[in-house]
Design an enzyme around this catalytic site. Structure first.
Site, PDB file in Angstrom:
ATOM      1  N   SER A 140       0.848  -1.193   0.000  1.00 20.02           N
ATOM      2  CA  SER A 140       0.000   0.000   0.000  1.00 20.02           C
ATOM      3  C   SER A 140       0.877   1.233   0.000  1.00 20.02           C
ATOM      4  O   SER A 140       1.926   1.264   0.661  1.00 20.02           O
ATOM      5  CB  SER A 140      -0.902   0.020   1.243  1.00 20.02           C
ATOM      6  N   TYR A 153      -2.186  -1.176   9.967  1.00 18.49           N
ATOM      7  CA  TYR A 153      -2.211  -1.465   8.534  1.00 18.49           C
ATOM      8  C   TYR A 153      -0.945  -0.958   7.854  1.00 18.49           C
ATOM      9  O   TYR A 153      -0.311  -1.677   7.074  1.00 18.49           O
ATOM     10  CB  TYR A 153      -3.444  -0.826   7.897  1.00 18.49           C
TER      11      TYR A 153
END
Length: 246
Positions: A140, A153
């Site tokens: 990401s 995350y």
């Protein structure tokens, strides 16, 4: 949409394939001629996508090492590609790092980091057998620019990037290429919870302004899973329309 990349004759395993980015990528790889094996913890949705694409489906729980090992044992024939997409992305953000509870942190790390490692480990014998194995991990761009209020995350996806580089060196002698894509916010159900302000930040901050649909990264993934992508091994590609440059 037609893909220039030809994956005919290549067997590819996708995790997290039941919906969102995984399902979109599965459809595009099927269009490119790949033979697919789909895996997800969401059995009904996963079987529906597999039925649509004439693909095999296996339920897998990336928190459960035994489940991952069982999936690896079921892989039939040589495996030419692994798309490590399965991850926890929803319901874990929007709070500062001091408020993240340990159970949430451990759950995210178990799926996003340990699950990616174990899935790669389980698939490696079949990838070696293919002779032209390719692994694409989903990272990401939040780990590239340091998104706030999303600590578990962001940390997990930073770990995926580091694993990609290390795995590229370990698996390179076997002719296996390992890369990662680092998308930003894509227009999938997994980002419905993201505050509108963050969507707007991406929309206006991209070199190519506006939202980014998951279909936008499909061609890149298809190429990275092809034989021609070996020269990119170890690279993390920020497929975010220019929100982050590296």
């Amino acid at each position: 949409m037609s893909l220039a990349c030809d994956l005919a004759g290549r067997h590819i395993l996708l995790t997290g394939a039941a919906r969102g980015l995984g399902a979109v990528i599965a459809r595009h790889l099927a269009e490119a001629g790949a033979q697919l094996t789909l895996a997800d913890i969401l059995e009904d949705e996963g079987r529906a996508v597999a039925g649509e694409l004439d693909a095999d489906f296996h339920r897998v729980d990336l928190r459960d090492p035994a489940s991952i090992e069982a999936l690896g044992a079921k892989l039939e024939g040589p495996l030419h590609g692994l798309f490590n997409n399965g991850a926890i992305a929803t319901g874990i953000g929007g709070i500062g790092f001091e408020e993240v509870d340990i159970d949430t942190w451990d759950r995210v790390m178990e799926v996003n980091v340990r699950g990616t490692w174990l899935m790669t480990k389980a698939a490696t014998p079949a990838l070696r057998a293919a002779g032209t194995g390719r692994i694409v991990n989903v990272a990401s761009d939040t780990a590239l620019w340091g998104a706030p209020n999303l600590m578990s995350y962001v940390a997990s996806k930073g770990a995926v990037m580091s694993m990609t580089r290390s795995l590229a060196r370990e698996l390179g002698p076997d002719g296996i290429g390992v890369t990662a894509i680092a998308p930003g916010i894509l227009t999938t159900e997994s980002t419905d919870y993201v505050p509108q302000a963050r969507h707007d930040q991406y929309g206006t901050g991209r070199a190519v302004p506006g939202p980014q649909p998951p279909e936008d990264v499909a061609g890149t993934v298809a190429f990275l899973l092809s034989e021609a992508a070996l020269t990119l091994t170890g690279q993390v590609l920020p497929v975010n329309r220019g929100f982050v440059f590296t």
